[in-house]
Design an enzyme around this catalytic site. Structure first.
Site, short mmCIF file in Angstrom:
data_model
loop_
_atom_site.label_atom_id
_atom_site.label_comp_id
_atom_site.label_asym_id
_atom_site.label_seq_id
_atom_site.Cartn_x
_atom_site.Cartn_y
_atom_site.Cartn_z
N LYS A 157 73.37 24.09 -20.69
CA LYS A 157 73.97 22.80 -21.04
C LYS A 157 73.14 21.65 -20.48
O LYS A 157 72.96 20.63 -21.15
CB LYS A 157 75.42 22.70 -20.52
N LYS A 166 78.59 34.86 -33.47
CA LYS A 166 80.02 34.78 -33.17
C LYS A 166 80.64 33.51 -33.74
O LYS A 166 80.03 32.45 -33.69
CB LYS A 166 80.15 34.75 -31.63
N LYS A 184 83.76 27.74 -31.30
CA LYS A 184 84.41 26.44 -31.33
C LYS A 184 83.43 25.32 -31.64
O LYS A 184 83.75 24.39 -32.36
CB LYS A 184 85.04 26.15 -29.96
P1 AMP Z 1 86.00 29.64 -26.16
O1 AMP Z 1 86.21 29.39 -27.61
O2 AMP Z 1 84.58 29.99 -25.85
O3 AMP Z 1 86.59 28.57 -25.28
O4 AMP Z 1 86.79 30.99 -25.79
C1 AMP Z 1 88.17 31.08 -25.59
C2 AMP Z 1 88.56 32.55 -25.68
O5 AMP Z 1 88.41 33.05 -27.01
C3 AMP Z 1 87.71 33.47 -24.80
O6 AMP Z 1 88.53 34.47 -24.23
C4 AMP Z 1 86.73 34.11 -25.78
O7 AMP Z 1 86.33 35.39 -25.40
C5 AMP Z 1 87.55 34.18 -27.06
N1 AMP Z 1 86.67 34.06 -28.22
C6 AMP Z 1 85.91 32.96 -28.54
N2 AMP Z 1 85.23 33.17 -29.69
C7 AMP Z 1 85.55 34.42 -30.13
C8 AMP Z 1 85.18 35.21 -31.25
N3 AMP Z 1 84.36 34.75 -32.20
N4 AMP Z 1 85.70 36.45 -31.37
C9 AMP Z 1 86.55 36.91 -30.43
N5 AMP Z 1 86.95 36.23 -29.34
C10 AMP Z 1 86.46 35.00 -29.17
#
Ligand code: AMP
Ligand code: TRP
Length: 337
Positions: free
Chosen positions: A115, A197, A200
């Protein structure tokens, strides 16, 4: 008995759009296992401040995330759902931890390095981010921290910080937490690029993600546009060429809870990927409809949402503030009389 239940702590940043990957990979599991553990789910608004934010937008997104987590089924009777900044122990205790954490440990964090490299001017809070996160976890004596792979290093740092405090002041004062990474199967890939993946940060890119608030037409459109391949075989597969179809089947399987065989049986008569895409879109739309309805009801009744967040904050505060007060005392601060 509640004494023997494991304590789980997880945090989610309110910024960025919550998507199907977050739901299937994280939130759905939190909801399913609420009764087995003592759960804390924290909307980490203080973490979001480590990069510049528009104040009104941050406020909206924080309330929106709270409403969404409740809409997804986190039950305030079974889990403590709260907004990080409502519980003063997090910021206060972070300072105490800052004063025992060597700077070198923070400079090594890969998320910080990534970052920071992208920014001209790096804020102190960004470097300190993992210390705040360590406090989130250890002030609750959490045993387990369900996170994505990218957060593993931060949880390991939380372990190091907890161990350091214990060896400086009192053995076994902090529980040493461990990261719990969901198995590979729970990973949802981008619909526009099934080798990356669903994330967000790209959730607003056209055709990349299904956001939990997308309307049915948009969900159908996104699935119809999903990248697949040029042959016509509907099968689970590890072949990178077939990643798109595999992702669609994986989503269908996660949503319906069916076995691989039953999933394939549902598509045995499909005329091609078009039918597969529509079939997947339909189950996703059906799954999201009640969640969206609950979300909109909560967002329309701000008093109720505030009430639920206040209950969560009070529960969280009752656990973390005494822990932080004890730390302060151990570290030599005079407690108010
Ligand atoms: P984040 O979106 O990175 O803030 O992640 C929040 C939660 O969602 C975390 O526990 C991640 O492991 C899960 N997560 C985020 N993106 C994915 C994805 N594409 N598939 C499965 N789990 C996800
Ligand atoms: N850093 C985590 C993320 O971006 C969010 C987070 C903050 C967190 N505090 C936490 C996760 C404590 C687990 C436990 O995903």
């Amino acid at each position: 008995m509640s004494e023997t239940k494991k304590v789980v702590f997880s945090g989610i940043q309110p910024t960025g759009n919550i998507h199907l990957g977050n739901y299937l990979g994280a939130v759905k599991n939190w909801v399913a296992h609420q009764e087995e553990k003592v759960n804390y789910f924290c909307i980490v608004d203080l973490h979001s401040l480590t990069v510049p934010q528009d104040p009104e937008n941050l406020r909206f997104q924080t309330r929106s995330m709270a409403a969404m987590l409740l809409a997804c089924g986190l039950d305030p009777e079974k889990s403590t759902v709260f907004i990080q900044s409502h519980v003063k122990a997090h910021a206060e205790g972070c300072w105490m931890l800052n004063c025992i954490t060597p700077l070198g440990w923070l400079h090594r964090m890969t998320q910080y390095k990534d970052k920071a490299a992208k920014q001209e001017s790096v804020l102190t809070g960004l470097l300190d981010y993992p210390v705040l996160m360590a406090g989130d976890i250890i002030f609750y004596d959490a045993d387990e921290v369900p996170v994505g792979e990218d957060q593993k290093q931060h949880v390991e740092l939380a372990r190091d910080i907890a161990q350091r405090f214990n060896s400086l002041y009192e053995e076994e004062f902090f529980v040493i937490p461990k990261p719990v990474i969901p198995e590979f199967g729970a990973r949802v890939m981008g619909l526009d690029d099934p080798t990356a993946k669903m994330s967000k940060s790209s959730a607003d890119k056209r055709g990349h993600a299904i956001r939990l608030l997308d309307d049915p037409k948009e969900i159908m459109r996104s699935f119809k546009r999903a990248v697949t391949d040029s042959d016509n075989e509907i099968a689970f597969s590890n072949d990178p060429e077939k990643a798109g179809v595999n992702n669609l089947l994986g989503i269908y399987k996660a949503v319906t809870g069916k076995s691989q065989e039953d999933v394939l049986a549902d598509f045995a008569n499909a005329r091609g990927y078009g039918d597969l895409k529509v079939g997947v879109a339909e189950v996703v739309i059906e799954m999201l409809a009640p969640i969206q309805e609950r979300y909109h009801n909560l967002m329309a009744d701000t008093a109720e949402l505030d009430r639920l967040m206040a209950i969560g904050a009070a529960q969280a505060q009752a656990v973390s503030q005494p822990k932080v007060d004890r730390m302060k005392e151990m570290m030599g601060l005079v407690m108010p009389g």
